[in-house]
Design a protein around this motif. Sequence first.
Motif, PDB file in Angstrom:
ATOM      1  N   ASN A 186      -4.572  -3.712  -1.051  1.00  0.00           N
ATOM      2  CA  ASN A 186      -5.235  -4.276   0.130  1.00  0.00           C
ATOM      3  C   ASN A 186      -5.391  -5.785  -0.047  1.00  0.00           C
ATOM      4  O   ASN A 186      -5.243  -6.312  -1.146  1.00  0.00           O
ATOM      5  CB  ASN A 186      -6.573  -3.579   0.401  1.00  0.00           C
ATOM      6  CG  ASN A 186      -7.588  -3.802  -0.691  1.00  0.00           C
ATOM      7  OD1 ASN A 186      -8.047  -4.921  -0.899  1.00  0.00           O
ATOM      8  ND2 ASN A 186      -7.937  -2.743  -1.418  1.00  0.00           N
ATOM      9  N   GLU A 204      -9.183  -4.300   3.295  1.00  0.00           N
ATOM     10  CA  GLU A 204      -9.981  -3.910   2.120  1.00  0.00           C
ATOM     11  C   GLU A 204      -9.910  -2.399   1.966  1.00  0.00           C
ATOM     12  O   GLU A 204      -9.459  -1.687   2.877  1.00  0.00           O
ATOM     13  CB  GLU A 204     -11.425  -4.380   2.245  1.00  0.00           C
ATOM     14  CG  GLU A 204     -12.122  -3.882   3.477  1.00  0.00           C
ATOM     15  CD  GLU A 204     -13.456  -4.571   3.720  1.00  0.00           C
ATOM     16  OE1 GLU A 204     -14.412  -3.848   4.019  1.00  0.00           O
ATOM     17  OE2 GLU A 204     -13.530  -5.802   3.594  1.00  0.00           O
ATOM     18  N   LYS A 205     -10.347  -1.924   0.828  1.00  0.00           N
ATOM     19  CA  LYS A 205     -10.278  -0.492   0.544  1.00  0.00           C
ATOM     20  C   LYS A 205     -11.085   0.308   1.572  1.00  0.00           C
ATOM     21  O   LYS A 205     -12.182  -0.075   1.953  1.00  0.00           O
ATOM     22  CB  LYS A 205     -10.825  -0.228  -0.863  1.00  0.00           C
ATOM     23  CG  LYS A 205     -10.612   1.173  -1.337  1.00  0.00           C
ATOM     24  CD  LYS A 205     -11.072   1.341  -2.765  1.00  0.00           C
ATOM     25  CE  LYS A 205     -10.801   2.762  -3.205  1.00  0.00           C
ATOM     26  NZ  LYS A 205     -11.156   2.955  -4.607  1.00  0.00           N
ATOM     27  N   ASP A 255       0.797  -1.229   0.000  1.00  0.00           N
ATOM     28  CA  ASP A 255       0.000   0.000   0.000  1.00  0.00           C
ATOM     29  C   ASP A 255       0.829   1.279   0.000  1.00  0.00           C
ATOM     30  O   ASP A 255       0.274   2.373  -0.060  1.00  0.00           O
ATOM     31  CB  ASP A 255      -0.992   0.008   1.169  1.00  0.00           C
ATOM     32  CG  ASP A 255      -0.314   0.031   2.528  1.00  0.00           C
ATOM     33  OD1 ASP A 255       0.803  -0.496   2.648  1.00  0.00           O
ATOM     34  OD2 ASP A 255      -0.915   0.571   3.465  1.00  0.00           O
ATOM     35  N   ASP A 292      -8.349  -7.215  -2.518  1.00  0.00           N
ATOM     36  CA  ASP A 292      -8.039  -7.065  -3.942  1.00  0.00           C
ATOM     37  C   ASP A 292      -6.865  -7.951  -4.347  1.00  0.00           C
ATOM     38  O   ASP A 292      -6.843  -8.503  -5.450  1.00  0.00           O
ATOM     39  CB  ASP A 292      -7.744  -5.605  -4.280  1.00  0.00           C
ATOM     40  CG  ASP A 292      -8.985  -4.721  -4.185  1.00  0.00           C
ATOM     41  OD1 ASP A 292     -10.115  -5.256  -4.141  1.00  0.00           O
ATOM     42  OD2 ASP A 292      -8.823  -3.479  -4.150  1.00  0.00           O
TER      43      ASP A 292
END
Length: 129
Positions: free
Chosen positions: A33, A63-64, A8, A36
């Motif tokens: 993340n 997750e986003k 990230d 994904d």
Amino acid sequence: MRVLNIEDTPTKHRAIRDVLESCRITDIDCERNLADGVARYKEALAAGNPYDLLITDMWYPPEKGVGEDRCGDKLVEMAIREHWDVPILVCSNQNYNYPEILGTLFYSENIDWEGQLRGYVEQIKKEKS
């Protein structure tokens, strides 16, 4: 050779990408993340175009839109539990040890993590030939 990097931090991804490109690897995907990253890995596998190497950070969002968690652990646990057939490297600014995976890279200015990554890439290339 295809590589998936779950990272990230854009500057760290760029540094990893630079090392991979110096090894003549240009098929490099990045996810930011866990959700994904897992989805991309499984989609590639289902499409018959699996990754040859998975590189994961330790701390990134599950997750986003969610805060960071120790998702590298979760990814390694999932890969072991589901018997993923891909070499995995943990690349983190903290030194971890996972005997069940290919290896760990201590991402630090004081360590030649780049040389270590090149060594792992050459090892994978030899095993594939």
